[in-house]
Motif scaffolding. Structure first.
Motif, PDB file in Angstrom:
ATOM      1  N   GLU A   1      -3.532  -3.906   7.730  1.00 17.27           N
ATOM      2  CA  GLU A   1      -4.245  -3.329   8.868  1.00 17.27           C
ATOM      3  C   GLU A   1      -4.088  -4.205  10.107  1.00 17.27           C
ATOM      4  OE1 GLU A   1      -6.201  -0.645  11.077  1.00 17.27           O
ATOM      5  OE2 GLU A   1      -5.573  -0.387   8.983  1.00 17.27           O
TER       6      GLU A   1
ATOM      7  N   LYS B   1       0.839  -1.196   0.000  1.00 16.94           N
ATOM      8  CA  LYS B   1       0.000   0.000   0.000  1.00 16.94           C
ATOM      9  C   LYS B   1       0.876   1.247   0.000  1.00 16.94           C
ATOM     10  CE  LYS B   1      -3.813   2.036   2.694  1.00 16.94           C
ATOM     11  NZ  LYS B   1      -4.595   1.857   3.946  1.00 16.94           N
TER      12      LYS B   1
ATOM     13  N   LYS C   1     -10.390  -8.030  -5.105  1.00 15.88           N
ATOM     14  CA  LYS C   1     -10.137  -8.949  -4.007  1.00 15.88           C
ATOM     15  C   LYS C   1      -8.673  -8.955  -3.589  1.00 15.88           C
ATOM     16  CE  LYS C   1     -10.824 -13.774  -2.640  1.00 15.88           C
ATOM     17  NZ  LYS C   1     -11.297 -15.117  -3.089  1.00 15.88           N
ATOM     18  N   GLU C   2      -7.778  -8.904  -4.570  1.00 18.10           N
ATOM     19  CA  GLU C   2      -6.347  -8.943  -4.268  1.00 18.10           C
ATOM     20  C   GLU C   2      -5.934  -7.739  -3.429  1.00 18.10           C
ATOM     21  OE1 GLU C   2      -2.196  -9.890  -6.650  1.00 18.10           O
ATOM     22  OE2 GLU C   2      -3.839  -8.927  -7.719  1.00 18.10           O
ATOM     23  N   ALA C   3      -6.410  -6.553  -3.825  1.00 22.11           N
ATOM     24  CA  ALA C   3      -6.089  -5.335  -3.075  1.00 22.11           C
ATOM     25  C   ALA C   3      -6.698  -5.376  -1.681  1.00 22.11           C
ATOM     26  CB  ALA C   3      -6.580  -4.109  -3.838  1.00 22.11           C
ATOM     27  N   SER C   4      -7.934  -5.857  -1.581  1.00 21.55           N
ATOM     28  CA  SER C   4      -8.608  -5.918  -0.278  1.00 21.55           C
ATOM     29  C   SER C   4      -7.875  -6.840   0.685  1.00 21.55           C
ATOM     30  CB  SER C   4     -10.054  -6.393  -0.454  1.00 21.55           C
ATOM     31  OG  SER C   4     -10.779  -5.500  -1.259  1.00 21.55           O
ATOM     32  N   GLU C   5      -7.372  -7.951   0.171  1.00 22.91           N
ATOM     33  CA  GLU C   5      -6.652  -8.893   1.027  1.00 22.91           C
ATOM     34  C   GLU C   5      -5.346  -8.284   1.528  1.00 22.91           C
ATOM     35  OE1 GLU C   5      -5.598 -12.352   3.111  1.00 22.91           O
ATOM     36  OE2 GLU C   5      -7.517 -11.551   2.386  1.00 22.91           O
TER      37      GLU C   5
ATOM     38  N   GLU D   1      -4.742  -5.068   1.936  1.00 25.06           N
ATOM     39  CA  GLU D   1      -5.107  -4.044   2.927  1.00 25.06           C
ATOM     40  C   GLU D   1      -5.474  -4.686   4.260  1.00 25.06           C
ATOM     41  OE1 GLU D   1      -8.102  -1.809   0.635  1.00 25.06           O
ATOM     42  OE2 GLU D   1      -6.790  -0.080   0.943  1.00 25.06           O
ATOM     43  N   ARG D   2      -6.172  -5.809   4.207  1.00 29.19           N
ATOM     44  CA  ARG D   2      -6.573  -6.494   5.439  1.00 29.19           C
ATOM     45  C   ARG D   2      -5.340  -6.978   6.217  1.00 29.19           C
ATOM     46  NH1 ARG D   2      -7.236 -11.342   7.531  1.00 29.19           N
ATOM     47  NH2 ARG D   2      -6.376 -12.361   5.682  1.00 29.19           N
TER      48      ARG D   2
ATOM     49  N   HIS E   1      -3.489   3.845  -2.387  1.00 31.02           N
ATOM     50  CA  HIS E   1      -3.635   2.843  -3.434  1.00 31.02           C
ATOM     51  C   HIS E   1      -2.791   1.606  -3.103  1.00 31.02           C
ATOM     52  CE1 HIS E   1      -4.916   5.890  -6.799  1.00 31.02           C
ATOM     53  NE2 HIS E   1      -5.790   5.779  -5.825  1.00 31.02           N
TER      54      HIS E   1
END
Length: 691
Positions: free
Chosen positions: A291, A212, A281-285, A287-288, A253
């Motif tokens: 975090e 990120k 989905k790839e970006a969300s994973e 970021e998860r 981003h």
């Protein structure tokens, strides 16, 4: 592209029922013909009544060629039409027969250039020997002048070229491609995927990193992207000749980067060859994961309080929460503004947080310049967050957002921020998405809490103003750094005349009270002539975070000048003091600062009123001293149970005089319009007389 069905192995494992035992796993009998295929161990299993062919499982596993890739281990989609492709091909058979040209991404090297292929290039120069064409930032070829023909080519023209020859020296001979409607096929290098924490062992190698974007900094050379994944931070440098590289990429981003790992100033840096934004989905994973790890890394380390205190213990959770927010801001490359009152207590609190954060930035942040833009300590003249201050803070922050892509800051109010008078400025910060934290020991107004992310204040847990901002901030700072900061709470306790268990900080400091008093006086004297600039280098020297020998000389010099200025001004001011005994026995001392004190010199009105008050209180057991000017009044008290915030609210309701102000319960200040001075002061005296 690796075949998903077999994982690139070219074969798959197939499970079927054992034909020897019919799936029972038991050895009723067996065909002697299979004996030659069995090991001695398997034969023994038959003798024991267990099927040796399947080892008693009833199932047999065998390998067969992967049907998806025909055993090549390669399979993917056609880069033009998207159809399934078997084998080591970019295109399906149909698209290979159509006109197509390859666009080499910057990760590609000479080994990726193929003879007789058509490539997309950009003219980089037209010379007597021919036309130079860039195939990407790393590869350049030449169209010899004999092959240019009648074509009119200029610098930066896009052209289609065919690779005619690759010389042993690495030079690429090109010819112009036919003028056709080509489909474009992008080619990128398959670099090994690394986590940021693993890059130390990959210096000099080409790698892929996914993470990120936390910060973007435009320099005279490269654009520096600070990238985070769940394992750490790294700077990624993209070179675009002074222009903003990848302008479509912004903080927040999630990106995929291919680059070369290098070492710069003892820290790792990724030299960007390619960068693209990831979505879905790839970006969300990613970021998860970031975090979750961010929450873990930001957990503060509680080393125990420097003194035993029930009040501090009750404040512990709130202080830990503030320390965590500060660490998170650093990890996210979010600027932090520390805005504190200008007196010695406010300075000590602000410096404690400043030092702790600078230490933490040095420890975890890849950008050696991060300490210059992530932490800004600023001084407030008033004991609350004025609109003048917030306008400056917002203007600088929004300008940095526009110029450098900085995030909106986290604001920490120290030795202010607890009162109703802070709300207009805090509210303005919140409109732009900032978060505001208060660490203060003034009497709090409950209404302000709804505007704050966290509010650390001793009054909220049964304490009082003796737990100074310097004490609170130092204990928070110790949850972030292990630096020796014990001088800071000691100076704040002595300078703010705090009493009780906090005096233990004085004993722990290693300095006597006179020295601590002189340090506090030096801070205020230097701060006054700095015109409220933070001047961290000078302030740190006064507080002993530089050369000790220079600190002692500096404190001695500054405090002696301050004492001389105080004595001269107090001597003059005493002629302007009028004392009357109110019906309730309180001595009310009024000091006409406007006519009996020099303007724009040390000590300022608040400090001067306090010094006069100290000389008067030895004569009176219960006394309130009011130093007043054209449109202000400073209040100091001893032995009197004042509630200055309440008095301010009452005056606001009773007089149309633009009354504003606040402070501690027994120490504070007022502002009002000049025309109503007599009425405001009369009402103020009446309220003191009715206590």
């Amino acid at each position: 592209m690796t075949c998903e069905a077999c994982g690139g192995k070219g074969y798959v494992e197939v499970e079927e029922t054992c034909k020897v035992c019919g799936g029972s796993g038991k050895a009723k009998s067996f065909d002697p013909k299979i004996t030659a295929e069995l090991s001695e161990e398997q034969l023994k299993m038959f003798l024991q009544g267990v099927c040796g062919a399947c080892r008693g499982t009833g199932k047999i596993k065998r390998m067969e060629v992967c049907k998806s890739c025909n055993g090549t281990g390669k399979a993917g989609k056609c880069r033009i039409c998207g159809k399934k492709v078997i084998g080591n091909h970019d295109l399906c058979p149909e698209c290979r027969r159509k006109p197509h040209a390859y666009l080499l991404k910057n990760s590609c090297g000479l080994e990726d250039v193929k003879l007789n292929r058509i490539y997309v290039g950009k003219v980089s120069g037209v010379t007597d020997i021919g036309v130079f064409v860039n195939l990407n930032k790393r590869l350049r070829g030449l169209i010899h002048r004999r092959n240019v023909g009648k074509a009119k080519l200029s610098e930066n023209d896009q052209v289609f070229v065919k690779v005619e020859n690759i010389r042993p020296t690495g030079e690429i001979d090109l010819v112009l491609g036919e003028n056709r409607d080509y489909s474009i096929v992008e080619v990128s290098k398959d670099a090994p995927l690394f986590k940021i924490s693993q890059l130390d062992g990959a210096v000099g190698k080409m790698v892929e990193v996914r993470g990120k974007v936390e910060h973007v900094k435009l320099t005279g050379g490269p654009t520096i992207f600070t990238i985070a994944d769940e394992t750490g931070l790294i700077n990624a440098a993209a070179f675009e000749a002074g222009e903003r590289a990848y302008p479509e990429i912004e903080p927040g981003h999630v990106v995929r980067i291919i680059g070369i790992v290098k070492r710069r100033d003892a820290k790792l840096q990724l030299e960007v060859l390619e960068m693209e934004r990831l979505l879905g989905k790839e970006a969300s994973e990613i970021e998860r994961l970031i975090e979750r790890e961010l929450e873990r890394k930001a957990e503060p380390e509680f080393r125990g309080f420097m003194i035993e205190s029930e009040v501090l213990e009750r404040l512990k959770d709130g202080m830990m929460a503030v320390a965590k927010e500060l660490k998170k801001a650093v990890l996210e490359s979010r600027p932090i503004i520390i805005r504190h009152h200008w007196d010695a207590d406010g300075v000590c609190g602000g410096v404690a947080l400043e030092i702790a954060l600078l230490d933490y930035i040095e420890k975890v942040h890849p950008d050696p310049d991060a300490k210059n833009y992530l932490v800004r300590r600023k001084v407030s003249r008033a004991p609350f967050y004025e609109l003048e201050d917030v306008v400056k803070d917002l203007d600088e922050s929004l300008e940095d957002m526009a110029k450098f892509g900085d995030k909106i800051p986290l604001v920490v109010l120290v030795d202010n921020g607890s009162g109703h008078e802070d709300i207009p400025a805090v509210e303005q910060m919140l409109i732009f998405g900032a978060d505001v934290i208060t660490v203060d020991h003034h009497f709090p107004d409950d209404e302000v809490d709804s505007y704050l992310l966290h509010h650390v204040n001793p009054y909220k847990v049964g304490g009082d103003s003796n737990y100074t901002s310097g004490v609170l901030c130092t204990e928070i700072a110790r949850m972030i750094t292990d630096r020796d900061l014990k001088i800071l709470p000691a100076v704040s306790v002595v300078a703010d005349r705090a009493e009780g268990e906090v005096e233990r900080y004085v004993e722990l400091s290693g300095y006597d009270r006179e020295m601590l008093y002189n340090i506090g006086l030096a801070l205020e004297f230097e701060g006054f002539f700095l015109r409220f600039r933070p001047a961290s280098q000078i302030i740190h020297e006064i507080l002993g975070f530089g050369r000790k020998d220079r600190m002692h000389r500096l404190v001695s010099t500054l405090s002696s000048h301050a004492k001389k200025a105080i004595e001269e001004n107090v001597k003059t001011a005493m002629d302007g003091v009028r004392v009357q005994i109110l019906p309730n026995g309180i001595a009310l001392a009024a000091l006409d600062i406007e006519n009996y004190a020099k303007k724009f010199t040390f000590p300022p009105p608040g400090k001067l009123t306090g010094e006069v008050h100290d000389r008067l209180k030895s004569k009176y057991e219960r006394i309130v001293t009011i130093g007043y000017g054209p449109d202000f009044a400073v209040i100091r008290s001893e032995g009197v149970s004042l509630d200055i915030p309440r008095i301010v609210r009452e005056l606001q309701e009773e007089i149309n005089a633009g009354v504003d102000g606040g402070g501690h319960l027994v120490v504070g200040s007022l502002k009002f319009i000049q025309a109503k001075r007599k009425e405001v002061l009369a009402k103020l005296a009446a309220k003191i007389g009715s206590i």
